[in-house]
Design a protein around this motif. Structure first.
Motif, short mmCIF file in Angstrom:
data_model
loop_
_atom_site.label_atom_id
_atom_site.label_comp_id
_atom_site.label_asym_id
_atom_site.label_seq_id
_atom_site.Cartn_x
_atom_site.Cartn_y
_atom_site.Cartn_z
N ALA A 240 19.09 -123.24 65.96
CA ALA A 240 20.15 -123.81 65.13
C ALA A 240 20.30 -123.03 63.83
CB ALA A 240 19.85 -125.28 64.84
N SER A 241 19.18 -122.61 63.24
CA SER A 241 19.25 -121.86 61.98
C SER A 241 19.98 -120.53 62.16
CB SER A 241 17.83 -121.60 61.46
OG SER A 241 17.19 -122.80 61.15
N LEU A 242 19.72 -119.86 63.28
CA LEU A 242 20.38 -118.59 63.54
C LEU A 242 21.88 -118.77 63.69
CD1 LEU A 242 20.26 -115.55 64.22
CD2 LEU A 242 19.85 -116.19 66.60
N LEU A 243 22.29 -119.88 64.28
CA LEU A 243 23.69 -120.08 64.64
C LEU A 243 24.49 -120.84 63.59
CD1 LEU A 243 23.12 -121.08 68.38
CD2 LEU A 243 23.60 -118.81 67.45
N THR A 244 23.86 -121.29 62.52
CA THR A 244 24.56 -122.16 61.57
C THR A 244 24.66 -121.59 60.17
OG1 THR A 244 22.49 -123.37 61.20
CG2 THR A 244 24.01 -124.28 62.82
N GLY A 245 24.61 -120.28 60.04
CA GLY A 245 24.84 -119.69 58.73
C GLY A 245 26.21 -120.04 58.19
N HIS A 246 27.18 -120.23 59.10
CA HIS A 246 28.54 -120.57 58.67
C HIS A 246 28.59 -121.95 58.01
CE1 HIS A 246 28.21 -122.57 62.54
NE2 HIS A 246 29.31 -123.24 62.30
N LEU A 247 27.66 -122.84 58.36
CA LEU A 247 27.67 -124.16 57.74
C LEU A 247 27.23 -124.09 56.27
CD1 LEU A 247 26.31 -126.49 60.58
CD2 LEU A 247 28.68 -126.01 59.91
N VAL A 248 26.42 -123.09 55.91
CA VAL A 248 26.07 -122.88 54.50
C VAL A 248 27.31 -122.44 53.74
CG1 VAL A 248 24.59 -121.62 52.91
CG2 VAL A 248 23.71 -122.28 55.15
N LEU A 249 28.10 -121.56 54.33
CA LEU A 249 29.35 -121.14 53.71
C LEU A 249 30.36 -122.29 53.66
CD1 LEU A 249 29.69 -117.62 55.39
CD2 LEU A 249 28.80 -118.16 53.11
N TYR A 250 30.30 -123.16 54.65
CA TYR A 250 31.12 -124.37 54.67
C TYR A 250 30.78 -125.26 53.47
CZ TYR A 250 32.59 -128.96 56.64
OH TYR A 250 33.15 -130.19 56.88
N ILE A 251 29.49 -125.38 53.17
CA ILE A 251 29.08 -126.13 51.97
C ILE A 251 29.63 -125.46 50.71
CG2 ILE A 251 27.10 -126.81 50.55
CD1 ILE A 251 25.48 -127.15 53.06
N ALA B 114 34.49 -126.21 63.31
CA ALA B 114 34.04 -126.77 64.59
C ALA B 114 34.21 -125.77 65.73
CB ALA B 114 34.82 -128.05 64.89
N VAL B 115 35.29 -125.01 65.69
CA VAL B 115 35.50 -123.98 66.72
C VAL B 115 34.40 -122.92 66.64
CG1 VAL B 115 37.01 -122.07 67.43
CG2 VAL B 115 37.99 -124.32 66.93
N TYR B 116 34.10 -122.49 65.42
CA TYR B 116 33.04 -121.49 65.26
C TYR B 116 31.69 -122.07 65.69
CZ TYR B 116 30.71 -117.42 63.26
OH TYR B 116 29.97 -116.28 63.11
N THR B 117 31.47 -123.34 65.38
CA THR B 117 30.23 -124.02 65.81
C THR B 117 30.13 -124.02 67.33
OG1 THR B 117 30.19 -125.44 63.84
CG2 THR B 117 28.96 -126.19 65.77
N ALA B 118 31.24 -124.32 68.02
CA ALA B 118 31.24 -124.34 69.49
C ALA B 118 30.92 -122.96 70.06
CB ALA B 118 32.59 -124.83 70.00
N LEU B 119 31.49 -121.92 69.47
CA LEU B 119 31.19 -120.56 69.93
C LEU B 119 29.71 -120.23 69.74
CD1 LEU B 119 34.28 -118.66 68.45
CD2 LEU B 119 33.87 -119.25 70.85
N MET B 120 29.15 -120.62 68.60
CA MET B 120 27.74 -120.35 68.34
C MET B 120 26.83 -121.14 69.29
SD MET B 120 27.55 -118.05 66.03
CE MET B 120 28.94 -117.38 66.96
N CYS B 121 27.22 -122.37 69.61
CA CYS B 121 26.41 -123.17 70.54
C CYS B 121 26.43 -122.57 71.94
CB CYS B 121 26.93 -124.60 70.58
SG CYS B 121 26.56 -125.53 69.08
N ILE C 294 24.45 -131.99 67.99
CA ILE C 294 23.61 -131.96 66.79
C ILE C 294 24.33 -131.28 65.63
CG2 ILE C 294 21.47 -131.02 65.82
CD1 ILE C 294 20.25 -131.26 68.63
N LEU C 295 24.99 -130.14 65.91
CA LEU C 295 25.61 -129.36 64.84
C LEU C 295 26.92 -129.96 64.36
CD1 LEU C 295 24.85 -125.69 65.97
CD2 LEU C 295 23.50 -127.27 64.58
N ILE C 296 27.70 -130.55 65.25
CA ILE C 296 28.95 -131.16 64.80
C ILE C 296 28.64 -132.41 63.97
CG2 ILE C 296 29.44 -132.75 66.71
CD1 ILE C 296 31.95 -130.34 65.05
N THR C 297 27.52 -133.08 64.30
CA THR C 297 27.08 -134.21 63.47
C THR C 297 26.71 -133.72 62.08
OG1 THR C 297 26.22 -135.35 65.43
CG2 THR C 297 25.40 -136.09 63.29
N ARG C 298 26.04 -132.57 62.00
CA ARG C 298 25.68 -131.99 60.71
C ARG C 298 26.94 -131.65 59.91
NH1 ARG C 298 21.49 -127.08 60.80
NH2 ARG C 298 20.39 -128.67 62.02
#
Length: 448
Positions: A63-74, A91-98, A139-143
């Motif tokens: 999850a850490s490898l795939l969720t760097g974009h969520l830090v930029l989202y913050i 969410a689209v980027y999250t789906a691609l990473m998942c 898990i990630l869309i919930t985050r």
């Protein structure tokens, strides 16, 4: 552009700590999903508990490898640079990473596990991971929803919802392990956790609907190509850094599993305890990230040294207090976690905890300076430093585990890598702010 009422617009010590406390409560609740699973399994099988603890680390790395974009989202939530389609694009980027994460698990991680785990360990691990990895998008869309609610609505509104879902998770674990038993224990707890997270996601979505006026500017089925470009160029630097941080635990956990005996339980309980208690500095770092982005412009390229030092002082004092408390009460706390004094893993776990809390300052510098760099979109150094530190740490841990067969040596090597990381970020901060020394009490700090 809608401004959040929860993210403070006036910098004060009181608001900073109140915001941090709300983040801490939510973070502890999220982390508690894995902790509850671990405790339930510990009553059934130490092997299942140890391997599911290891599985939890693997999921965190992925999850850490795939969720760097969520830090930029913050970043964008904090700066207030939200436009229609932001949530959908993320969410689209999250789906691609998942999708990428599932592929990596099936094609690389599963075969890798079979090379160093025995058949029983492999079966237990994959029984849990097969369910959890395929639930990664949930898990990630919930985050993503959780971040939106915390920053744009209220950081405290999600807490009672999380507590309720934790209760549901405990109930499902109890019923599944004690009464239903339709599958293996490790698969049962994975299913229970995903169901509980799905309920939490539905409740967060309901909160967004109720407070639609505060979040409506983020929604809309519209793909923002400039935002996708930002995620693509910056997210991997952050993701690599986060994954490598967690990766050290995977390497150490793998070496501990190979050693067997009390080492694996001692290490997994140590990781759980440190992850739990270090929610305090992590919450303070997350609050510092939000406060910093609120105080500087979105296009600021230089670090605001005065603001950064003010924030570092605010986060360091309570963090050091937590570390000191943990140092003295580690034996008692570990007893509450299932390995009391006299247990074969107790002495190792106490040593593991105490050596890490003694190095708290290096941890704080590394975590804090990295989020300040992210706030200015300066992510290349984060990636490069993490690669150097992780490779060096992995070599030291491999020598300790494979040659000397020493669980103590593995943890010492892991913490030496932390010292190296903190030192690199310390000098990087000095260089970027043209500061001769890291003065933790600059003029004006006491006025906060």
């Amino acid at each position: 552009m809608t401004q959040t009422s929860n993210t403070p617009d006036v910098f004060s010590r009181r608001k900073y700590y109140r915001f941090s406390a709300n983040l801490l409560a939510s973070d502890l609740s999220v982390f508690s999903f894995g902790l509850i699973d671990f405790f339930f399994l510990l009553q059934v099988s130490t092997l299942a508990a140890g391997m599911v603890g290891y599985a939890d680390t693997v999921v965190n790395v992925t999850a850490s490898l795939l969720t760097g974009h969520l830090v930029l989202y913050i970043n964008r939530l904090g700066h207030g640079t939200i436009e229609r389609g932001t949530f959908f694009t993320t969410a689209v980027y999250t789906a691609l990473m998942c999708t990428l994460g599932v592929a990596v698990y099936l094609l690389a991680l599963r075969p890798l596990f079979s090379t160093f785990l025995n058949a029983q360990q492999y079966d237990v691990l994959t029984n849990n991971l097969d369910i959890t990895i395929f639930g990664l998008f949930l898990i990630l869309i919930t985050r993503q929803f959780d971040m939106l609610v915390r920053i744009r609505i209220s950081s405290s509104v999600a807490l009672p919802l999380l507590i309720g879902c934790l209760g549901l998770n405990s109930l499902l674990n109890y019923v599944g392990l004690k009464h239903v038993a339709v599958t293996s224990p490790e698969a049962t707890v994975a299913l229970a956790t995903l169901i509980s997270r799905a309920v939490y996601l539905a409740l967060l979505a309901g909160v967004c609907v109720k407070h639609w006026d505060k979040v409506q500017d983020a929604f809309g089925v519209h793909l923002l190509r400039p935002l996708m470009k930002i995620y693509t160029t910056g997210a991997w630097n952050i993701g690599i850094r986060n994954a490598l941080d967690w990766g050290s635990s995977v390497v150490a956990g793998s070496l501990m599993a190979a050693l067997g005996g009390p080492a694996i339980i001692a290490y997994q309980v140590y990781v759980k305890l440190m992850t739990l208690t270090y929610r305090v500095p992590q919450a303070l770092v997350s609050a510092s990230h939000v406060f910093y982005t609120r105080e500087v412009d979105d296009d600021a390229e230089q670090i605001d040294r005065s603001l950064a030092l003010r924030l570092f002082k605010l986060l360091s004092l309570p963090s050091i207090a937590v570390a000191a408390t943990l140092f003295f009460f580690a034996p008692f706390i570990l007893g509450l976690m299932g390995i009391p004094k006299g247990h074969e893993s107790h002495g190792l776990a106490v040593f593991f905890v105490r050596i890490e809390v003694c190095l708290i300052l290096f941890y704080l510098i590394e975590q804090f300076v990295s989020v300040i760099m992210v706030s200015t979109y300066n992510t290349a150094l984060i990636r490069n430093a993490s690669i150097v530190v992780s490779i060096t740490g992995a070599i030291m841990m491999a020598v300790a585990g494979l040659i000397y067969k020493s669980p103590v040596g593995i943890v010492i090597a892991e913490n030496l890598a932390l010292v190296m990381a903190g030192t690199i970020y310390f000098f990087a901060f000095r260089k970027m702010t043209a500061s001769a020394v890291l003065n933790l009490d600059p003029a004006g700090t006491k006025a906060i």
